[in-house]
Design a protein around this motif. Structure first.
Motif, PDB file in Angstrom:
ATOM      1  N   ASP A 196     -37.773 128.373 -10.522  1.00 52.90           N
ATOM      2  CA  ASP A 196     -37.625 127.123 -11.270  1.00 52.90           C
ATOM      3  C   ASP A 196     -37.869 125.884 -10.419  1.00 52.90           C
ATOM      4  OD1 ASP A 196     -37.014 128.153 -13.834  1.00 52.90           O
ATOM      5  OD2 ASP A 196     -34.987 128.640 -13.164  1.00 52.90           O
ATOM      6  N   SER A 197     -37.910 126.043  -9.102  1.00 53.54           N
ATOM      7  CA  SER A 197     -38.173 124.891  -8.236  1.00 53.54           C
ATOM      8  C   SER A 197     -39.664 124.579  -8.125  1.00 53.54           C
ATOM      9  CB  SER A 197     -37.599 125.148  -6.835  1.00 53.54           C
ATOM     10  OG  SER A 197     -38.298 126.199  -6.187  1.00 53.54           O
ATOM     11  N   VAL A 198     -40.509 125.466  -8.656  1.00 57.84           N
ATOM     12  CA  VAL A 198     -41.962 125.288  -8.576  1.00 57.84           C
ATOM     13  C   VAL A 198     -42.473 124.715  -9.893  1.00 57.84           C
ATOM     14  CG1 VAL A 198     -44.172 126.434  -8.192  1.00 57.84           C
ATOM     15  CG2 VAL A 198     -42.122 127.229  -6.979  1.00 57.84           C
ATOM     16  N   ALA A 199     -43.234 123.638  -9.807  1.00 53.14           N
ATOM     17  CA  ALA A 199     -43.798 123.014 -11.006  1.00 53.14           C
ATOM     18  C   ALA A 199     -44.945 123.862 -11.544  1.00 53.14           C
ATOM     19  CB  ALA A 199     -44.296 121.608 -10.686  1.00 53.14           C
ATOM     20  N   VAL A 200     -45.191 123.754 -12.846  1.00 55.48           N
ATOM     21  CA  VAL A 200     -46.241 124.568 -13.460  1.00 55.48           C
ATOM     22  C   VAL A 200     -47.629 124.195 -12.957  1.00 55.48           C
ATOM     23  CG1 VAL A 200     -44.915 125.066 -15.544  1.00 55.48           C
ATOM     24  CG2 VAL A 200     -46.317 123.001 -15.431  1.00 55.48           C
ATOM     25  N   ASP A 201     -47.797 122.944 -12.468  1.00 58.60           N
ATOM     26  CA  ASP A 201     -49.109 122.531 -11.969  1.00 58.60           C
ATOM     27  C   ASP A 201     -49.211 122.630 -10.453  1.00 58.60           C
ATOM     28  OD1 ASP A 201     -47.324 120.532 -11.422  1.00 58.60           O
ATOM     29  OD2 ASP A 201     -48.561 118.887 -12.198  1.00 58.60           O
ATOM     30  N   ASP A 202     -48.236 123.291  -9.839  1.00 60.90           N
ATOM     31  CA  ASP A 202     -48.284 123.510  -8.394  1.00 60.90           C
ATOM     32  C   ASP A 202     -49.487 124.398  -8.069  1.00 60.90           C
ATOM     33  OD1 ASP A 202     -47.698 124.908  -5.789  1.00 60.90           O
ATOM     34  OD2 ASP A 202     -45.893 123.669  -5.892  1.00 60.90           O
ATOM     35  N   PRO A 203     -50.265 124.067  -7.035  1.00 59.90           N
ATOM     36  CA  PRO A 203     -51.449 124.877  -6.687  1.00 59.90           C
ATOM     37  C   PRO A 203     -51.129 126.350  -6.441  1.00 59.90           C
ATOM     38  CG  PRO A 203     -51.456 122.799  -5.490  1.00 59.90           C
ATOM     39  CD  PRO A 203     -50.120 122.886  -6.169  1.00 59.90           C
ATOM     40  N   ARG A 204     -49.907 126.642  -6.023  1.00 59.47           N
ATOM     41  CA  ARG A 204     -49.543 128.034  -5.754  1.00 59.47           C
ATOM     42  C   ARG A 204     -49.590 128.890  -7.018  1.00 59.47           C
ATOM     43  NH1 ARG A 204     -43.876 127.126  -2.918  1.00 59.47           N
ATOM     44  NH2 ARG A 204     -43.945 125.353  -4.376  1.00 59.47           N
ATOM     45  N   VAL A 205     -49.382 128.260  -8.169  1.00 58.07           N
ATOM     46  CA  VAL A 205     -49.390 129.016  -9.424  1.00 58.07           C
ATOM     47  C   VAL A 205     -50.769 129.629  -9.658  1.00 58.07           C
ATOM     48  CG1 VAL A 205     -49.117 128.866 -11.920  1.00 58.07           C
ATOM     49  CG2 VAL A 205     -47.556 127.601 -10.417  1.00 58.07           C
ATOM     50  N   ALA A 206     -51.806 128.814  -9.515  1.00 66.60           N
ATOM     51  CA  ALA A 206     -53.172 129.314  -9.712  1.00 66.60           C
ATOM     52  C   ALA A 206     -53.554 130.308  -8.620  1.00 66.60           C
ATOM     53  CB  ALA A 206     -54.152 128.143  -9.729  1.00 66.60           C
ATOM     54  N   GLN A 207     -53.074 130.076  -7.399  1.00 63.95           N
ATOM     55  CA  GLN A 207     -53.395 130.984  -6.297  1.00 63.95           C
ATOM     56  C   GLN A 207     -52.808 132.379  -6.550  1.00 63.95           C
ATOM     57  OE1 GLN A 207     -51.846 129.001  -2.838  1.00 63.95           O
ATOM     58  NE2 GLN A 207     -53.377 127.343  -2.907  1.00 63.95           N
ATOM     59  N   VAL A 208     -51.554 132.409  -6.970  1.00 62.10           N
ATOM     60  CA  VAL A 208     -50.913 133.702  -7.225  1.00 62.10           C
ATOM     61  C   VAL A 208     -51.557 134.385  -8.434  1.00 62.10           C
ATOM     62  CG1 VAL A 208     -48.747 134.858  -7.812  1.00 62.10           C
ATOM     63  CG2 VAL A 208     -48.742 132.955  -6.186  1.00 62.10           C
ATOM     64  N   ALA A 209     -51.960 133.599  -9.432  1.00 61.09           N
ATOM     65  CA  ALA A 209     -52.642 134.175 -10.595  1.00 61.09           C
ATOM     66  C   ALA A 209     -53.939 134.856 -10.167  1.00 61.09           C
ATOM     67  CB  ALA A 209     -52.924 133.089 -11.625  1.00 61.09           C
ATOM     68  N   CYS A 282     -48.366 131.303 -14.522  1.00 66.91           N
ATOM     69  CA  CYS A 282     -49.141 132.189 -13.652  1.00 66.91           C
ATOM     70  C   CYS A 282     -49.643 133.395 -14.438  1.00 66.91           C
ATOM     71  CB  CYS A 282     -48.274 132.632 -12.474  1.00 66.91           C
ATOM     72  SG  CYS A 282     -49.074 133.802 -11.353  1.00 66.91           S
ATOM     73  N   MET A 283     -48.795 133.952 -15.279  1.00 61.77           N
ATOM     74  CA  MET A 283     -49.185 135.100 -16.097  1.00 61.77           C
ATOM     75  C   MET A 283     -50.294 134.715 -17.073  1.00 61.77           C
ATOM     76  SD  MET A 283     -45.276 136.456 -16.722  1.00 61.77           S
ATOM     77  CE  MET A 283     -45.687 137.689 -17.945  1.00 61.77           C
ATOM     78  N   GLU A 284     -50.186 133.519 -17.643  1.00 62.58           N
ATOM     79  CA  GLU A 284     -51.220 133.049 -18.571  1.00 62.58           C
ATOM     80  C   GLU A 284     -52.563 132.903 -17.858  1.00 62.58           C
ATOM     81  OE1 GLU A 284     -49.719 129.409 -20.058  1.00 62.58           O
ATOM     82  OE2 GLU A 284     -48.270 130.332 -21.434  1.00 62.58           O
ATOM     83  N   LEU A 285     -52.538 132.314 -16.658  1.00 63.43           N
ATOM     84  CA  LEU A 285     -53.777 132.121 -15.907  1.00 63.43           C
ATOM     85  C   LEU A 285     -54.403 133.455 -15.515  1.00 63.43           C
ATOM     86  CD1 LEU A 285     -52.775 129.128 -13.582  1.00 63.43           C
ATOM     87  CD2 LEU A 285     -54.315 129.083 -15.568  1.00 63.43           C
ATOM     88  N   ALA A 286     -53.570 134.417 -15.128  1.00 61.14           N
ATOM     89  CA  ALA A 286     -54.093 135.734 -14.762  1.00 61.14           C
ATOM     90  C   ALA A 286     -54.746 136.403 -15.966  1.00 61.14           C
ATOM     91  CB  ALA A 286     -52.970 136.605 -14.210  1.00 61.14           C
ATOM     92  N   ALA A 287     -54.124 136.246 -17.143  1.00 60.64           N
ATOM     93  CA  ALA A 287     -54.704 136.817 -18.359  1.00 60.64           C
ATOM     94  C   ALA A 287     -56.033 136.143 -18.694  1.00 60.64           C
ATOM     95  CB  ALA A 287     -53.723 136.671 -19.517  1.00 60.64           C
TER      96      ALA A 287
END
Length: 305
Positions: A196-209, A282-287
């Motif tokens: 919950d400390s990570v924002a949805v637009d944090d670059p890490r989200v796309a990286q992990v996806a 992250c799950m949405e981006l991976a899909a």
């Protein structure tokens, strides 16, 4: 009996209970529900039980000890009273009781089989369905994680044994390819870090996806190369052969013995997950990456095996 002994013509409730092997409270309950007629009362306004009262009380106790419900006993007496020969009422009741006991016996056998299978497997894997445990047999010791079994447990509850057995293919591949398992653990940890400390637009989200997408592609390639996908096809064929006339809600064996069967949508909505907004994104981006790759006809990324 000695000539000097004269049996009582009536007894009080305490003596009646002692002779019948119950309590005065139980006898009063029989009176309240109409199972045992109220007897005469003496001058002290206490109940007095005669021979016929005791005979009925003894039969009530014997039937109750045999597992017959009190309402069924009452019904049996009511029907027998209208039958000069007796027996028809209790016969119908006993037929129902025997059916219930047979069902209980079958359930006990099922439970014992599950416990025996768990002892043989040496883990909670033995509590999953036969279809799933057979799929996981023969894997290297320690190659399955508890999280794998947790996932299969949830999948079996939602999609049934067939769905869980097909998903088990994933864990079979991970169990026999250590490098793939290591990468799986790394990606899982990266996803869990999206709290919950990570924002949805944090670059890490796309990286992990992107990492998840690459891993799933590599896993799929390993499954194809090892022939595990053919094993899945065989599972479907065997299931169809064993369940030729099941309906849409049952074709994958959805539901389980642990509670009523639910639709996939209903079951999914009742299972909580601690996914943060960032992890869901992250799950949405991976899909989306998977759909894009499929549309472009691209190959699956490869990982070392």
């Amino acid at each position: 009996m000695p000539a000097s002994f004269v049996p009582p013509r009536q007894v009080k409730i305490g003596d009646a209970a002692a002779f019948a092997g119950c309590t005065p409270r139980a006898i009063r309950h029989y009176h309240e529900i109409g199972l045992l007629p109220e007897p005469e009362r003496g001058g002290d306004d206490r109940r007095r039980y005669g021979y016929e009262d005791m005979i009925r009380l003894l039969w009530i106790r014997r039937m109750a000890d045999a597992g017959i419900a009190l309402e069924d006993i009452r019904e049996a007496f009511a029907e027998d009273s209208a039958d000069a020969h007796g027996g028809d009422g209790i016969e119908a009741v006993l037929e129902r009781v025997e059916g219930a006991l047979a069902a209980q016996e079958a359930e006990l056998r099922r439970q014992r089989t599950a416990v025996q299978r768990m002892r043989v497997e040496g883990s909670r894997m033995g509590l999953l369905s036969d279809l799933v445990t057979e799929r996981l047999k023969g894997l290297p010791e320690g190659s399955l994680h508890q999280a794998d079994l947790d996932t299969l447990l949830v999948t079996e509850r939602i999609f049934g044994p067939l769905g869980a057995a097909v998903q088990a293919t994933r864990f079979v591949a991970l169990a026999v390819h250590p490098a793939l398992r290591e990468e799986s653990d790394r990606v899982d940890a990266a996803e869990e870090a999206l709290d919950d400390s990570v924002a949805v637009d944090d670059p890490r989200v796309a990286q992990v996806a992107a990492q998840r997408h690459a891993f799933e592609g590599a896993l799929h390639a390993v499954i194809e190369e090892s022939g595990l996908d053919a094993d899945d096809d065989a599972l479907f064929d065997a299931w169809d052969a064993a369940h030729p006339e099941t309906g849409d809600n049952e074709e994958n064996g959805s539901g389980s013995s642990s509670g009523r069967a639910m639709s996939v949508l209903e079951a999914t909505g009742k299972m909580p997950y601690e996914f943060s907004p960032a992890r869901l994104r992250c799950m949405e981006l991976a899909a989306e990456l998977s759909v894009l790759t499929a549309d472009e006809g691209g190959g699956n990324p490869r990982l070392p095996t």
